[in-house]
Design an enzyme around this catalytic site. Structure first.
Site, mmCIF file in Angstrom:
data_model
loop_
_atom_site.group_PDB
_atom_site.id
_atom_site.type_symbol
_atom_site.label_atom_id
_atom_site.label_comp_id
_atom_site.label_asym_id
_atom_site.label_seq_id
_atom_site.Cartn_x
_atom_site.Cartn_y
_atom_site.Cartn_z
ATOM 1 N N ALA A 1 -5.693 -6.780 3.765
ATOM 2 C CA ALA A 1 -5.234 -5.602 4.492
ATOM 3 C C ALA A 1 -6.282 -4.489 4.517
ATOM 4 O O ALA A 1 -6.343 -3.724 5.478
ATOM 5 C CB ALA A 1 -3.933 -5.085 3.887
ATOM 6 N N THR A 2 -7.107 -4.398 3.494
ATOM 7 C CA THR A 2 -8.151 -3.371 3.513
ATOM 8 C C THR A 2 -9.102 -3.621 4.682
ATOM 9 O O THR A 2 -9.429 -2.710 5.449
ATOM 10 C CB THR A 2 -8.908 -3.344 2.169
ATOM 11 O OG1 THR A 2 -8.037 -2.813 1.176
ATOM 12 C CG2 THR A 2 -10.158 -2.474 2.248
ATOM 13 N N ASN B 1 3.271 2.142 -0.324
ATOM 14 C CA ASN B 1 3.045 1.298 -1.496
ATOM 15 C C ASN B 1 3.493 1.933 -2.806
ATOM 16 O O ASN B 1 3.824 1.238 -3.748
ATOM 17 C CB ASN B 1 1.568 0.919 -1.589
ATOM 18 C CG ASN B 1 0.647 2.109 -1.448
ATOM 19 O OD1 ASN B 1 0.761 2.895 -0.503
ATOM 20 N ND2 ASN B 1 -0.254 2.273 -2.383
ATOM 21 N N GLN C 1 3.081 -3.592 2.908
ATOM 22 C CA GLN C 1 4.209 -3.648 1.965
ATOM 23 C C GLN C 1 5.509 -4.059 2.653
ATOM 24 O O GLN C 1 6.485 -4.353 1.973
ATOM 25 C CB GLN C 1 4.410 -2.271 1.310
ATOM 26 C CG GLN C 1 3.225 -1.785 0.496
ATOM 27 C CD GLN C 1 3.061 -2.517 -0.827
ATOM 28 O OE1 GLN C 1 3.969 -3.223 -1.286
ATOM 29 N NE2 GLN C 1 1.909 -2.365 -1.453
ATOM 30 N N SER D 1 -0.956 -8.595 4.774
ATOM 31 C CA SER D 1 -1.722 -9.351 3.800
ATOM 32 C C SER D 1 -0.867 -10.407 3.114
ATOM 33 O O SER D 1 0.321 -10.198 2.889
ATOM 34 C CB SER D 1 -2.264 -8.372 2.758
ATOM 35 O OG SER D 1 -2.999 -9.061 1.794
ATOM 36 N N THR E 1 -16.557 -17.896 8.862
ATOM 37 C CA THR E 1 -15.813 -19.138 8.699
ATOM 38 C C THR E 1 -14.430 -18.843 8.142
ATOM 39 O O THR E 1 -14.284 -18.070 7.192
ATOM 40 C CB THR E 1 -16.577 -20.076 7.740
ATOM 41 O OG1 THR E 1 -17.804 -20.398 8.355
ATOM 42 C CG2 THR E 1 -15.794 -21.345 7.448
ATOM 43 N N CYS F 1 -4.398 7.112 -15.832
ATOM 44 C CA CYS F 1 -4.680 7.247 -17.256
ATOM 45 C C CYS F 1 -5.911 6.512 -17.721
ATOM 46 O O CYS F 1 -6.511 6.869 -18.710
ATOM 47 C CB CYS F 1 -3.474 6.800 -18.071
ATOM 48 S SG CYS F 1 -2.846 5.197 -17.628
#
Lengths: 137, 404
Positions: B74-75, B154, B182, B202, B243, B328
């Site tokens: 998807a990116t 997302n 999503q 995706s 390909t 974090c």
């Protein structure tokens, strides 16, 4: 992030969690950090006025595992010390004991500040001059 | 018997369905041909498998198989859609409209184009994550060439009013791209009924393999073209050379087929468990759902627990694999930009957990997670000076903090 076993142990079984009566003359309270920074520590000491020894220490901490472990460890170290001995606790000792990684050194700095702020609160209540705080940051 | 850690991060990725793996396996070994080899049976077998998968994939979104362009995920699809439209329609205009809660693949592609001189409008959603359709329409100018707004978010699962958005775009002659990564496989997505011109999705978010995705590019009413961003042999109608990842595509096809057949039942099962989890966790005081709950993907719940710190919370819930709004592990203290753009303050954004249920989530796991998270939050609050102050009626905003 990989935490050391000592951090994990203090995190899962924190020592000396709680609250002392901050209105008492022999109790010193240090509240340091800020909610938006992700760390707030409150550390309290209770000094035996006859012996001059810290007879109890309690903490509450809002923060990551390292912050909780640093303050938990600090309360362990404080008990049984004189106030002057307590002033000697250096943040790097906490870093070494807990094997804190560089990004977590600020947690130990915060714990040292909490100790000194609590001691100053106690000193002011006793009519003494507050000691000067280190400028770490 | 519950196995630890329990996987509740199905918005990040999903496990491969064993039926998908089974379909893929021959294409790693004896059916290894290049789908572009026209001269022998190895190539023909591969091409036939790709054609079949293209039909399976087209079917789940009601597209024509010829409208499916294979990519690496998807990116890449988002990059191809946005940069490809910007390049192809440069003579028509230079303005793109998006939303500031989009995925980074969309936002960063837009930023890249801004550096090249294009204008981008970033709409700000309301506190529940939904965009204001009037604001969208007002943002359109005669230079606007593309509206790109995600189907389902997302982080919070909020589903945008896609049909209303596409109608506005169409009315003004502007192309509409949606990042449906999503949404496809989770809720019905229909490129015709939804009025979508270009759409990214995706395989690995729907129990297929990683490394394969698709871009739907409409062929009529209107006929859409995007300029290729990868040059080479002219595969995929010249829009994406390289390909083809035959085993991946076969798996993607199978994954789509399973989702198409099982989606309704699966969504009902997951939303029931999600609702139970959410209802139970909201019995904790000072806990809040992030995002609109009426317009939401069936398997997602994002909850903030006030007065506990995000990183500590993540450490406390190590038996469940979830995502946090807290950044974090990085040196940066910046919490989720999606939650911040909904207007949450840093504290609430940091102390959020995203639960993403999936096909293999069981009732036992959810029952465990409910008690486990409740205990974690309660334990951390027992440790939190902020919770104690709150309980004592102290307004934390009035406290002068000794800042670091």
């Amino acid at each position: 992030m990989a935490y050391s076993e000592k951090v994990i142990d203090h995190f899962n079984n924190p020592k000396n969690v709680g609250t002392l009566d901050k209105s008492k003359k022999n109790v010193g309270t240090g509240l340091v950090g800020a909610p938006e920074c992700g760390d707030v520590m409150r550390l309290q000491i209770q000094v035996n006025e006859e012996s001059g020894l810290i007879e109890d220490a309690k903490f509450k901490t809002f923060g990551c595992g390292s912050a909780i472990a640093s303050s938990s460890l600090a309360t362990e170290w404080l008990k049984g010390k004189t106030v002057d001995q307590a002033l000697e606790i250096d943040n790097m000792e906490i870093v070494e004991e807990l094997a804190l990684p560089p990004v977590k050194i600020h947690c130990s700095v915060l714990a040292e500040d909490a100790i000194k702020t609590a001691i100053n609160d106690y000193r002011v209540k006793q009519g003494l001059e507050p000691i000067k705080m280190n400028e770490h940051h | 018997m519950v196995q630890f850690p329990i996987y509740l991060d199905n918005n990040a990725t999903t496990p491969l369905d064993p039926r998908v793996l089974e379909a893929m396996l021959p294409y790693f070994t004896n059916k290894f041909g290049n789908a572009a080899s026209r001269n022998h049976a190895f190539g023909w077998d591969a091409e036939e498998a790709v054609d079949y998968a293209r039909e399976q994939i087209a079917a789940i979104v009601n597209a024509n198989p010829k409208e499916i362009i294979f990519t690496s995920g998807a990116t890449e699809s988002n990059n191809l859609a946005i940069k490809g439209v910007a390049e192809m329609y440069a003579a028509k205009g230079n303005h793109i409209i998006t939303v500031n809660t989009e995925h980074k693949a969309v936002l960063d592609a837009c930023r890249h184009l801004e550096k090249q001189g294009l204008k981008v409008t970033y709409l700000e959603p309301a506190g529940d994550g939904l965009i204001d359709l009037k604001e969208l329409e007002n943002a359109i100018t005669d230079k606007t060439i593309l509206v790109t707004i995600m189907y389902g978010n997302n982080e919070i699962g909020v589903v945008q009013p896609i049909r209303e958005i596409s109608a506005i775009a169409k009315k003004h002659g502007v192309l509409f791209h949606t990042d449906a990564t999503q949404a496809v496989g989770k809720i019905p997505v229909d490129v015709i009924a939804d009025g979508i011109d270009i759409m990214s999705f995706s395989a690995h978010k729907m129990y297929g393999p990683k490394g394969v995705g698709a871009l739907f590019v409409r062929r009529k009413n209107p006929r859409v073209k995007v300029t290729a961003q990868i040059d080479g042999g002219g595969h995929e109608r010249g829009m994406r050379s390289g390909t083809l990842n035959v085993p991946g595509i076969v798996g993607f096809g199978k994954a789509c087929e399973i989702c198409r057949l099982e989606m309704t039942e699966e969504a009902a099962r997951l939303s029931k468990m999600r609702d139970q989890l959410e209802k139970e966790l909201l019995t904790l005081e000072e806990s809040y759902v992030n995002g609109n709950v009426a317009h939401r993907l069936p398997h997602v719940s994002n909850i903030s627990f006030k007065f506990v710190e995000g990183e500590g919370l993540m450490m406390k819930v190590k038996n469940i694999a979830v995502s946090s709004g807290s950044a974090c592990t990085s040196a940066s203290l910046e919490p989720s930009y999606v939650l911040k753009n909904l207007g949450l303050d840093d504290e609430l954004a940091h102390s959020s957990l995203r639960f993403g249920l999936g096909r293999f989530t069981t009732q036992e796991e959810i029952d465990y997670a409910i008690d486990y998270v409740k205990k974690a939050v309660t334990d951390l609050r027992e440790l939190s000076p902020l919770w104690e102050m709150f309980k004592d009626g102290i307004d934390l905003k009035s406290v002068v903090w000794q800042d670091h």
